[in-house]
Write a protein that holds these residues in place. Structure first.
Motif, PDB file in Angstrom:
ATOM      1  N   HIS A  63       9.907  -0.988  -6.652  1.00  0.00           N
ATOM      2  CA  HIS A  63       8.286  -0.789  -6.922  1.00  0.00           C
ATOM      3  C   HIS A  63       7.431  -2.209  -5.979  1.00  0.00           C
ATOM      4  CE1 HIS A  63       4.912  -1.325  -9.736  1.00  0.00           C
ATOM      5  NE2 HIS A  63       4.526  -0.267  -8.528  1.00  0.00           N
TER       6      HIS A  63
ATOM      7  N   PHE B  58       3.944   3.601 -13.440  1.00  0.00           N
ATOM      8  CA  PHE B  58       4.822   3.665 -11.889  1.00  0.00           C
ATOM      9  C   PHE B  58       5.662   4.375 -12.254  1.00  0.00           C
ATOM     10  CE2 PHE B  58       8.039   1.822 -13.441  1.00  0.00           C
ATOM     11  CZ  PHE B  58       9.318   1.876 -12.288  1.00  0.00           C
TER      12      PHE B  58
ATOM     13  N   THR C 241       6.111   3.143  -4.896  1.00  0.00           N
ATOM     14  CA  THR C 241       7.288   3.008  -5.035  1.00  0.00           C
ATOM     15  C   THR C 241       8.038   3.650  -4.579  1.00  0.00           C
ATOM     16  OG1 THR C 241       7.077   5.131  -5.964  1.00  0.00           O
ATOM     17  CG2 THR C 241       7.031   3.512  -7.755  1.00  0.00           C
TER      18      THR C 241
END
Length: 525
Positions: free
Chosen positions: A343, A292, A218
């Motif tokens: 991401h 995430f 990320t």
């Protein structure tokens, strides 16, 4: 004269036969069997599609104005990107019945704060809540380096970072993480334990702090942690808050389950700042978060336990399972739509293995939580989520037209700096009113009374959140009410030199970044 300015009636095109607006709900009728659905564009951007029944009827309610403004342009279409069902855009006013043709060349209003905004309760010290960012790492050194560089740029020194190397095989990972020592606490697994066990190790190492699970592929941007923290503490029953992304499945914006490239010429910082200012604070709900970039409150971890590493050793379902356990205890999971995190996705596993792991994880979820998929389907297209996606489509459309978001800074009183590379908002007193001013225009105002100043303080608290103030500029720190409220919300305070530098970038580069102003401690007994 005034008769000439009246708006013309809408001209309907086949198969649309009837179109009504009662101030809150749009109703339409088409020739039966002609259309399966009607798409609604607002201000030139797709908003939603509504199903047409066998009689040709359809309706769409508006719980609140998606733009945050009183009026908007509407264009119904025969499906998304299909033929228009009226001769031109229509003027729709919220709270007022009737539709009319929109004026040609009318200026489109800027996005404004949403009436349904979920704000941190007045006086809650969210900035003081301890949080640890946990970054599990396995190979992909280029992405890991990008992730850590973004964290360095967009975290304050008080936030702890734990990076855990899950027995990476790439020889570049070791030296890379050695360079991170000092900024982050670096741990290593002797053997590959998998994502879930590695994340659990980080949760344990965090002690009693809240935790952000952040994938190593990320890239965070400005105010990402402040945004997640505010979303997580906007209500007592929130367990987790997840960011939005260009590429994170159900958390992708503006288009779900798709990769959404950034507007041409934009960086992650541009996209993050645009979301911070324009996405709104309605915080759609889902029955799950996404690991995430997921903020987990410690009290929710206490209630639901940690991730199930036995059932989901490599991830792909562990956060969904945890979210369901938390939900069974009356807790909710929200999408922090104003927090954009880029991401790469699948960096450690690749697409094929990711799909296989996803199928295996879903099989476990279906067995444990039979209602999970139906809950996702029910909540995924909530009104709040449609508003979020639409506002981000407008952001992308504005970007294609050349718009670039600027830092939003606050100055109190007279003598505010005028910089081209920042929006300097001004908080000023005007007799008995406090006014928030942008570019010479009063954006918000509240009455101030010395005998009862709290209502004006509450208004200011809300303004700081609704208008996405990034930093407070001061010539000299005074620990004023404004400074204290900014400190509670995690808004940075910078002492800038006077006379001012030529640009905001220069001023902030040389500014003294001050610790948060705090409430006076209780007097000793």
């Amino acid at each position: 004269m005034f008769g000439l300015l009246r708006r013309a009636k809408p001209v309907l095109l086949p198969p649309l036969r009837e179109l009504r607006w009662d101030g809150r709900e749009l109703q339409l009728a088409c020739s039966p069997g002609a259309l399966a659905d009607v798409a609604l564009d607002l201000d030139g951007c797709p908003f939603t599609s509504i199903a047409v029944d066998a009689r040709g009827h359809a309706r769409c309610g508006f719980a609140f104005a998606p733009s945050g403004t009183d009026a908007i342009e509407l264009l119904p279409r025969a499906g998304r990107d299909g033929a228009a069902l009226v001769a031109g855009p229509l003027h729709l006013q919220f709270g007022k019945a009737g539709l009319a043709a929109a004026s040609a060349g009318a200026h489109r209003a800027s996005l404004a704060p949403l009436a349904a905004s979920c704000l941190v309760p007045f006086g809650r010290d969210v900035a003081a809540r301890g949080v640890v960012v946990v970054v599990p790492v396995h190979d992909a050194p280029e992405l890991v380096e990008r992730c850590l560089a973004a964290l360095r740029a967009h975290l304050d020194a008080a936030t702890r970072v734990i990076v855990i190397d899950d027995a990476s095989r790439d020889p570049a990972i070791g030296p890379l993480l050695e360079r991170a020592v000092g900024f982050a606490r670096v741990l290593r697994n002797d053997v590959n334990r998998g994502f879930t066990a590695t994340a659990n190790r980080g949760i344990a190492e965090a002690g009693r702090a809240d935790v952000v699970l952040l994938n190593a592929d990320t890239e965070v941007g400005p105010h990402w942690l402040a945004g997640l923290r505010r979303a997580a503490y906007a209500a007592d029953d929130i367990a987790s808050a997840t960011a939005v992304s260009d590429n994170a499945g159900a958390f992708s914006v503006p288009e779900l389950e798709q990769y959404n490239p950034l507007p041409p010429g934009w960086t992650t910082e541009h996209a993050a700042r645009a979301a911070w200012q324009s996405a709104g604070l309605a915080y759609p709900q889902l029955p799950t978060g996404n690991g995430f970039c997921m903020y987990l409150r410690r009290d929710a971890l206490d209630a639901a336990g940690v991730l199930d590493e036995a059932a989901f050793p490599q991830g792909y379902g562990e956060e969904n399972d945890w979210s369901q356990r938390a939900a069974r205890r009356g807790l909710r999971h929200v999408i922090a739509g104003n927090v954009f995190v880029r991401h790469a996705r699948s960096a450690s596993f690749g697409d094929e293995r990711r799909l296989a792991l996803g199928r295996a994880g879903m099989a476990v979820l279906r067995e444990r939580w039979p209602d999970y998929e139906s809950d996702v389907a029910r909540m995924l297209y909530s009104y709040e989520r449609r508003v979020l996606d639409w506002r981000m489509r407008r952001v992308h459309a504005d970007a294609r037209a050349g718009a670039v978001p600027l830092r939003r800074l606050l100055w109190v009183g007279a003598g505010a700096p005028a910089w081209r590379d920042a929006e300097v908002w001004n908080l000023r007193a005007n007799r008995s009113r406090n006014e928030l001013v942008r570019s010479g225009k009063v954006v918000a105002a509240s009455e101030w009374a010395a005998r009862d100043p709290e209502p004006s303080y509450r208004a200011l608290w809300d303004w700081l959140q609704l208008h996405a103030i990034e930093a407070l500029l001061v010539a000299e720190p005074r620990d004023s009410v404004v400074e204290i409220l900014c400190g509670l919300l995690g808004i940075a305070r910078a002492r800038v030199g006077v006379p001012f530098a030529e640009t905001a970038a220069q001023a902030l580069r040389t500014a003294e970044w001050l610790p948060p102003a705090r409430l006076p401690s209780d007097p000793a007994p």
